[in-house]
Design a protein around this motif. Structure first.
Motif, mmCIF file in Angstrom:
data_model
loop_
_atom_site.group_PDB
_atom_site.id
_atom_site.type_symbol
_atom_site.label_atom_id
_atom_site.label_comp_id
_atom_site.label_asym_id
_atom_site.label_seq_id
_atom_site.Cartn_x
_atom_site.Cartn_y
_atom_site.Cartn_z
ATOM 1 N N LEU A 154 0.813 -1.217 0.000
ATOM 2 C CA LEU A 154 0.000 0.000 0.000
ATOM 3 C C LEU A 154 0.842 1.261 0.000
ATOM 4 C CD1 LEU A 154 -2.736 -1.023 2.614
ATOM 5 C CD2 LEU A 154 -2.829 -1.197 0.117
ATOM 6 N N GLY A 155 2.045 1.200 0.566
ATOM 7 C CA GLY A 155 2.892 2.376 0.606
ATOM 8 C C GLY A 155 3.929 2.294 1.708
ATOM 9 N N THR A 156 4.770 3.335 1.730
ATOM 10 C CA THR A 156 5.898 3.397 2.659
ATOM 11 C C THR A 156 5.905 4.744 3.369
ATOM 12 O OG1 THR A 156 7.205 1.991 1.189
ATOM 13 C CG2 THR A 156 8.427 3.263 2.818
ATOM 14 N N VAL A 157 6.201 4.705 4.660
ATOM 15 C CA VAL A 157 6.418 5.927 5.436
ATOM 16 C C VAL A 157 7.838 5.838 5.975
ATOM 17 C CG1 VAL A 157 5.689 7.348 7.386
ATOM 18 C CG2 VAL A 157 3.979 6.053 6.084
ATOM 19 N N LYS A 158 8.644 6.818 5.632
ATOM 20 C CA LYS A 158 10.059 6.803 6.029
ATOM 21 C C LYS A 158 10.255 7.394 7.418
ATOM 22 C CE LYS A 158 11.681 6.936 1.344
ATOM 23 N NZ LYS A 158 12.454 7.538 0.315
ATOM 24 N N GLY A 159 11.392 7.037 8.010
ATOM 25 C CA GLY A 159 11.799 7.660 9.263
ATOM 26 C C GLY A 159 11.765 6.732 10.456
ATOM 27 N N MET A 160 12.875 6.726 11.164
ATOM 28 C CA MET A 160 12.998 5.908 12.372
ATOM 29 C C MET A 160 12.091 6.435 13.479
ATOM 30 S SD MET A 160 14.457 3.211 13.394
ATOM 31 C CE MET A 160 14.827 2.373 14.903
ATOM 32 N N ALA A 161 11.901 7.743 13.577
ATOM 33 C CA ALA A 161 11.024 8.301 14.607
ATOM 34 C C ALA A 161 9.600 7.793 14.417
ATOM 35 C CB ALA A 161 11.059 9.826 14.580
ATOM 36 N N PHE A 162 9.170 7.703 13.161
ATOM 37 C CA PHE A 162 7.833 7.185 12.883
ATOM 38 C C PHE A 162 7.746 5.711 13.266
ATOM 39 C CE2 PHE A 162 4.713 5.057 10.203
ATOM 40 C CZ PHE A 162 3.576 5.766 10.562
ATOM 41 N N LYS A 163 8.748 4.929 12.916
ATOM 42 C CA LYS A 163 8.766 3.504 13.258
ATOM 43 C C LYS A 163 8.656 3.324 14.766
ATOM 44 C CE LYS A 163 11.113 -0.396 14.556
ATOM 45 N NZ LYS A 163 11.835 -0.698 15.765
ATOM 46 N N LYS A 164 9.419 4.093 15.521
ATOM 47 C CA LYS A 164 9.390 3.971 16.981
ATOM 48 C C LYS A 164 7.997 4.288 17.532
ATOM 49 C CE LYS A 164 14.245 5.163 17.804
ATOM 50 N NZ LYS A 164 15.151 6.132 18.460
ATOM 51 N N ALA A 165 7.382 5.355 17.038
ATOM 52 C CA ALA A 165 6.044 5.730 17.505
ATOM 53 C C ALA A 165 5.021 4.669 17.099
ATOM 54 C CB ALA A 165 5.654 7.094 16.937
ATOM 55 N N LEU A 166 5.141 4.135 15.898
ATOM 56 C CA LEU A 166 4.209 3.124 15.412
ATOM 57 C C LEU A 166 4.282 1.847 16.241
ATOM 58 C CD1 LEU A 166 2.184 2.060 13.318
ATOM 59 C CD2 LEU A 166 4.137 1.391 11.911
ATOM 60 N N PHE A 167 5.468 1.297 16.424
ATOM 61 C CA PHE A 167 5.594 0.068 17.200
ATOM 62 C C PHE A 167 5.282 0.319 18.679
ATOM 63 C CE2 PHE A 167 7.075 -1.509 13.295
ATOM 64 C CZ PHE A 167 7.027 -2.895 13.351
ATOM 65 N N GLY A 168 5.390 1.576 19.110
ATOM 66 C CA GLY A 168 4.990 1.942 20.464
ATOM 67 C C GLY A 168 3.496 1.799 20.700
ATOM 68 N N ILE A 169 2.700 1.813 19.628
ATOM 69 C CA ILE A 169 1.252 1.614 19.769
ATOM 70 C C ILE A 169 0.982 0.275 20.454
ATOM 71 C CG2 ILE A 169 -0.896 1.164 18.493
ATOM 72 C CD1 ILE A 169 0.043 3.271 16.434
ATOM 73 N N TRP A 170 1.700 -0.763 20.059
ATOM 74 C CA TRP A 170 1.484 -2.099 20.623
ATOM 75 C C TRP A 170 2.435 -2.418 21.774
ATOM 76 C CZ3 TRP A 170 1.679 -1.373 15.245
ATOM 77 C CH2 TRP A 170 0.448 -1.485 14.602
ATOM 78 N N LEU A 171 3.645 -1.824 21.746
ATOM 79 C CA LEU A 171 4.688 -2.237 22.686
ATOM 80 C C LEU A 171 5.120 -1.153 23.672
ATOM 81 C CD1 LEU A 171 6.917 -4.138 20.102
ATOM 82 C CD2 LEU A 171 5.216 -5.120 21.657
ATOM 83 N N GLY A 172 4.542 0.030 23.573
ATOM 84 C CA GLY A 172 4.962 1.151 24.416
ATOM 85 C C GLY A 172 4.462 1.060 25.848
ATOM 86 N N LYS A 173 4.712 2.124 26.598
ATOM 87 C CA LYS A 173 4.326 2.176 28.015
ATOM 88 C C LYS A 173 2.812 2.221 28.200
ATOM 89 C CE LYS A 173 8.604 4.331 29.454
ATOM 90 N NZ LYS A 173 9.286 5.532 29.891
ATOM 91 N N ASP A 174 2.091 2.747 27.203
ATOM 92 C CA ASP A 174 0.627 2.829 27.234
ATOM 93 C C ASP A 174 0.096 2.127 25.978
ATOM 94 O OD1 ASP A 174 -1.994 3.490 27.795
ATOM 95 O OD2 ASP A 174 -1.784 5.605 27.263
ATOM 96 N N PRO A 175 0.219 0.783 25.924
ATOM 97 C CA PRO A 175 -0.129 0.057 24.701
ATOM 98 C C PRO A 175 -1.639 0.008 24.452
ATOM 99 C CG PRO A 175 0.313 -1.508 26.443
ATOM 100 C CD PRO A 175 0.635 -0.130 26.991
ATOM 101 N N ALA A 176 -1.992 -0.273 23.203
ATOM 102 C CA ALA A 176 -3.401 -0.404 22.835
ATOM 103 C C ALA A 176 -4.095 -1.486 23.656
ATOM 104 C CB ALA A 176 -3.522 -0.717 21.344
ATOM 105 N N ASP A 177 -3.362 -2.546 24.003
ATOM 106 C CA ASP A 177 -3.920 -3.667 24.761
ATOM 107 C C ASP A 177 -2.764 -4.334 25.504
ATOM 108 O OD1 ASP A 177 -4.670 -6.432 25.361
ATOM 109 O OD2 ASP A 177 -6.408 -6.135 24.051
ATOM 110 N N SER A 178 -2.772 -4.261 26.833
ATOM 111 C CA SER A 178 -1.622 -4.770 27.605
ATOM 112 C C SER A 178 -1.467 -6.284 27.490
ATOM 113 C CB SER A 178 -1.728 -4.347 29.074
ATOM 114 O OG SER A 178 -2.930 -4.825 29.646
ATOM 115 N N LYS A 179 -2.568 -7.031 27.362
ATOM 116 C CA LYS A 179 -2.459 -8.490 27.194
ATOM 117 C C LYS A 179 -1.868 -8.809 25.818
ATOM 118 C CE LYS A 179 -5.934 -10.014 30.454
ATOM 119 N NZ LYS A 179 -7.189 -10.729 30.674
ATOM 120 N N LEU A 180 -2.262 -8.054 24.819
ATOM 121 C CA LEU A 180 -1.694 -8.258 23.475
ATOM 122 C C LEU A 180 -0.202 -7.953 23.502
ATOM 123 C CD1 LEU A 180 -1.825 -8.807 20.447
ATOM 124 C CD2 LEU A 180 -2.607 -6.448 20.123
ATOM 125 N N LYS A 181 0.204 -6.898 24.199
ATOM 126 C CA LYS A 181 1.631 -6.560 24.312
ATOM 127 C C LYS A 181 2.403 -7.752 24.875
ATOM 128 C CE LYS A 181 4.893 -3.506 26.733
ATOM 129 N NZ LYS A 181 5.042 -2.288 27.559
#
Length: 187
Positions: A154-181
């Motif tokens: 579908l497409g590409t979004v460049k940048g390490m800062a974006f990657k970190k924020a994106l993977f933080g959705i599932w793995l960050g300190k305030d994840p979308a779902d703590s059991k899923l994390k």
């Protein structure tokens, strides 16, 4: 000869059976290939809403297993999250809202530095989303975040800062779902 043939079939069946992992009603492959690299399933789980509604099954794929969320988020290495939609409640609009909420949580409410990248990423979910759609959200080192739907890029979004924020959705300190994390981290 018959026993040898039966043994061969048994071994072949075992290999096929172990090449996949059951996650709820979904079967995820144990390996995927993105960016020319084979990635192994690190962990998997189910994204639930209100503790009963199962929205999607997800798997995190990496080149080496890790249970360190911070290390995964910050790694400049190929990795992927496979999302297998399991609910008709996941629409394009609902996905867009969830992604915005996820970035807000991942970035502590300050998304302005990545607003154009987030908008571009959300655009990947503008087409109709239905049950059994499969999204592969990959990070390919040197290229960026590459998103696929049903195997189609579908497409590409460049940048390490974006990657970190994106993977933080599932793995960050305030994840979308703590059991899923925990599941994605193999715990």
């Amino acid at each position: 000869m018959k026993n040898l043939l039966l043994a061969f079939v048994a071994v072949l069946s075992l290999n096929v059976a172990t090449a996949q992992t059951e996650v709820g009603a979904v079967t995820l492959p144990n390996t995927v290939n993105f960016g020319g690299e084979e990635l192994a399933l690190n962990g998997a789980g189910i994204r639930k809403k209100a503790m009963v509604l199962k929205l999607y099954s997800a798997g995190l794929y990496m080149n080496k297993k890790s249970s360190d969320a911070n290390a995964i988020i910050n790694a400049d290495e190929n990795m992927a999250i496979k999302l297998h939609i399991t609910s008709g409640f996941v629409s394009s609009e609902a996905m867009s809202e969830a992604v915005l909420d996820g970035f807000d949580a991942s970035m502590g409410g300050n998304t302005s530095s990545l607003s154009s990248e987030i908008k571009e990423f959300i655009g990947f979910f503008s087409d109709e989303i239905v049950e059994n759609n499969i999204f592969d959200i990959t990070y390919q080192s040197g290229k960026g975040v590459v998103v696929y739907k049903g195997g189609k890029e579908l497409g590409t979004v460049k940048g390490m800062a974006f990657k970190k924020a994106l993977f933080g959705i599932w793995l960050g300190k305030d994840p979308a779902d703590s059991k899923l994390k925990k599941g994605l981290l193999g715990k």
